[in-house]
Every structure is written in structure tokens, then in C-alpha cells.
Design a protein around this motif. Structure first.
Motif, PDB file in Angstrom:
ATOM      1  N   ILE A 209     -12.429  -8.510   4.319  1.00 27.81           N
ATOM      2  CA  ILE A 209     -13.001  -7.503   5.207  1.00 27.81           C
ATOM      3  C   ILE A 209     -14.391  -7.212   4.649  1.00 27.81           C
ATOM      4  CG2 ILE A 209     -12.820  -5.126   6.045  1.00 27.81           C
ATOM      5  CD1 ILE A 209      -9.780  -5.415   5.826  1.00 27.81           C
TER       6      ILE A 209
ATOM      7  N   GLN B  23     -16.813  -5.160   5.057  1.00 28.65           N
ATOM      8  CA  GLN B  23     -17.173  -3.809   4.657  1.00 28.65           C
ATOM      9  C   GLN B  23     -16.506  -3.453   3.316  1.00 28.65           C
ATOM     10  OE1 GLN B  23     -16.520  -0.990   7.780  1.00 28.65           O
ATOM     11  NE2 GLN B  23     -17.014   0.764   6.520  1.00 28.65           N
TER      12      GLN B  23
ATOM     13  N   GLU C 140      -4.030  -5.877   3.889  1.00 26.54           N
ATOM     14  CA  GLU C 140      -3.862  -4.447   3.614  1.00 26.54           C
ATOM     15  C   GLU C 140      -3.321  -4.222   2.208  1.00 26.54           C
ATOM     16  OE1 GLU C 140      -2.892  -2.798   8.115  1.00 26.54           O
ATOM     17  OE2 GLU C 140      -1.256  -3.563   6.875  1.00 26.54           O
TER      18      GLU C 140
ATOM     19  N   CYS D 286      -8.947   3.255   2.465  1.00 24.66           N
ATOM     20  CA  CYS D 286      -8.481   2.255   3.445  1.00 24.66           C
ATOM     21  C   CYS D 286      -8.873   2.677   4.852  1.00 24.66           C
ATOM     22  CB  CYS D 286      -6.963   2.069   3.354  1.00 24.66           C
ATOM     23  SG  CYS D 286      -6.431   1.012   2.000  1.00 24.66           S
ATOM     24  N   ALA D 287      -8.738   3.957   5.144  1.00 19.26           N
ATOM     25  CA  ALA D 287      -9.119   4.452   6.469  1.00 19.26           C
ATOM     26  C   ALA D 287     -10.630   4.363   6.659  1.00 19.26           C
ATOM     27  CB  ALA D 287      -8.639   5.883   6.658  1.00 19.26           C
ATOM     28  N   ASP D 288     -11.397   4.776   5.653  1.00 17.24           N
ATOM     29  CA  ASP D 288     -12.862   4.750   5.751  1.00 17.24           C
ATOM     30  C   ASP D 288     -13.410   3.341   5.916  1.00 17.24           C
ATOM     31  OD1 ASP D 288     -12.942   7.484   5.479  1.00 17.24           O
ATOM     32  OD2 ASP D 288     -13.576   7.459   3.371  1.00 17.24           O
ATOM     33  N   LEU D 289     -12.784   2.367   5.251  1.00 20.24           N
ATOM     34  CA  LEU D 289     -13.287   0.995   5.266  1.00 20.24           C
ATOM     35  C   LEU D 289     -12.637   0.131   6.339  1.00 20.24           C
ATOM     36  CD1 LEU D 289     -13.388   0.459   1.400  1.00 20.24           C
ATOM     37  CD2 LEU D 289     -15.345   0.845   2.933  1.00 20.24           C
ATOM     38  N   SER D 290     -11.870   0.750   7.212  1.00 16.60           N
ATOM     39  CA  SER D 290     -11.181   0.043   8.300  1.00 16.60           C
ATOM     40  C   SER D 290     -10.229  -1.035   7.793  1.00 16.60           C
ATOM     41  CB  SER D 290     -12.189  -0.554   9.283  1.00 16.60           C
ATOM     42  OG  SER D 290     -12.958   0.477   9.852  1.00 16.60           O
TER      43      SER D 290
ATOM     44  N   THR E 206      -7.145  -0.296   7.336  1.00 18.80           N
ATOM     45  CA  THR E 206      -6.107   0.052   8.291  1.00 18.80           C
ATOM     46  C   THR E 206      -6.495   1.385   8.909  1.00 18.80           C
ATOM     47  OG1 THR E 206      -3.756   0.469   8.628  1.00 18.80           O
ATOM     48  CG2 THR E 206      -4.653   1.123   6.518  1.00 18.80           C
ATOM     49  N   ASN E 207      -6.271   1.503  10.174  1.00 15.51           N
ATOM     50  CA  ASN E 207      -6.663   2.735  10.861  1.00 15.51           C
ATOM     51  C   ASN E 207      -5.517   3.723  11.014  1.00 15.51           C
ATOM     52  OD1 ASN E 207      -9.296   1.900  11.231  1.00 15.51           O
ATOM     53  ND2 ASN E 207      -8.802   0.806  13.100  1.00 15.51           N
ATOM     54  N   THR E 208      -4.331   3.312  10.628  1.00 14.08           N
ATOM     55  CA  THR E 208      -3.183   4.200  10.756  1.00 14.08           C
ATOM     56  C   THR E 208      -2.589   4.440   9.376  1.00 14.08           C
ATOM     57  OG1 THR E 208      -1.724   2.322  11.104  1.00 14.08           O
ATOM     58  CG2 THR E 208      -2.608   3.381  13.065  1.00 14.08           C
TER      59      THR E 208
END
Length: 193
Positions: free
Chosen positions: A43, A45, A91, A139-143, A145-147
Motif C-alpha cells: 500500500i 501510502q 492487513e 490502519c484507518a488513517d493509512l487506508s 482498512t477502513n473498518t
């Protein structure tokens, strides 16, 4: 066939012993090379983010950990991450790396996160809670995982005993995890305007 008198062929199974050798016992034989398949998709980012941190990240072995005495993060090779019922290999890799980098922020030369004021295993439990919350935030900030991931929740649930005894523990851990996330974000290159 007893009734017709005709000859009939039948297959019969029988056991037979055979001597076999372990591949290490055969001189001159080399097993065919097996291709290691990397299931972790980079990923961009997250790659840029973790590279900018410039932590001493060593790859190898079968465990991920942060060693405070050497101030380094140890990560298994990416090929070792295969995922689970709750996460993809990608992930799992990034969540583990970000968890260990959150531990890395606690070093005395950085945020100097000292949770030893808690007794016994509570200091360890709180540090693990901080690292797991920090990994979830990043993890949320860097996409990655969005959930919210079930394994983050399950891991945090392991420290429920600390949370039951100290009603403010989750707030303390969340604040320290946010501090760690902010610290790591502060190591990123400044975007030119």
C-alpha cells in the motif's frame, strides 16, 4: 468366476514395505526451488509513511516484536503473512508493523512512555493496549482498512481485566495511542505548499 468357469481379473490391494530416504540423506540431490509467494500487496501510502519514520526495522525470523534495549523493530518477512479469518495478508502485515512502531514511540528518546506506575502485568497490558489502539488508528488513517477489524477488538478484549479494574484505563491508553500516532505522523516529510 465359480459359477461360469470364466477367468476374471481382479485388482487386489496389498501392503508392501519400501525403504525410503530423507532428502538430506541423498548425496547430490537438490530439491527444486519453490517460489515464495508474497501475498502482501504494498500500500503505497503505508510504505511511504513507514519508510519516513526511519526506525531500525529488521526483517527475518518468525516473530514480530519491538526490542527496547536495542531500539529495533523485528518483523518476519512479508511472505510469512498469510492472513486469517479476520484479515487479509496485507492487513495483517501492516497492522503488525504499525503495532510494533507504536511500541517504538515509547522509547525514552521519543515519547518516553513509562507505564511502570501500574503494578505487575498491568504495565505490560497497558502498553499492549496502547500499541493495538495505535495500530488501529494508523490502519484507518493509512487506508489499510477502513473498518474496525475484529482481531483488533479481540486483542484489546484480552486486556479487559485492566479495563475492569481501572475505568479510566481506556481513556489513558487511547490518549497515549493518539500521541504515538501523532508522533509518527510528525516524522513525515512536510508537504510543500
Amino acid at each position: 468366476d465359480e459359477e461360469t468357469g470364466e477367468r476374471v481379473r481382479r485388482k487386489t490391494l496389498f501392503a508392501r514395505a519400501s525403504w525410503v530416504f530423507n532428502a538430506d540423506q541423498v548425496d547430490g540431490w537438490t530439491p527444486p526451488a519453490t517460489e515464495k509467494r508474497n501475498l502482501v500487496e504494498a500500500i503505497d501510502q503505508a510504505e511511504v509513511f513507514t519508510a519516513a519514520i526511519a526506525a531500525d526495522i529488521r526483517n527475518g525470523g518468525d516473530r514480530a516484536y519491538y526490542r527496547r534495549s536495542d531500539d529495533h523493530v523485528q518483523m518476519p518477512e512479508r511472505e510469512r503473512f498469510t492472513g486469517s479469518a479476520t484479515s487479509t495478508p496485507t492487513e495483517a502485515y501492516y497492522a503488525t508493523l504499525l503495532h510494533e512502531l507504536t511500541h517504538w514511540t515509547g522509547h525514552e528518546s521519543r515519547l518516553d512512555r513509562d507505564l511502570s506506575g501500574r503494578f505487575g502485568n498491568e504495565a505490560y497490558a497497558m502498553e499492549e493496549l496502547v500499541a493495538e489502539l495505535g495500530a488501529a488508528f494508523l490502519c484507518a488513517d493509512l487506508s489499510v482498512t477502513n473498518t474496525p477489524r475484529p482481531d483488533h477488538s479481540a486483542y484489546i478484549a484480552n486486556w479487559l481485566e485492566v479495563l475492569k479494574r481501572d475505568k479510566r484505563a481506556i481513556f489513558t491508553a487511547a490518549r497515549k495511542a493518539a500521541d504515538a500516532s501523532d508522533y509518527l505522523a510528525g516524522l513525515q516529510p512536510k508537504a510543500s505548499a
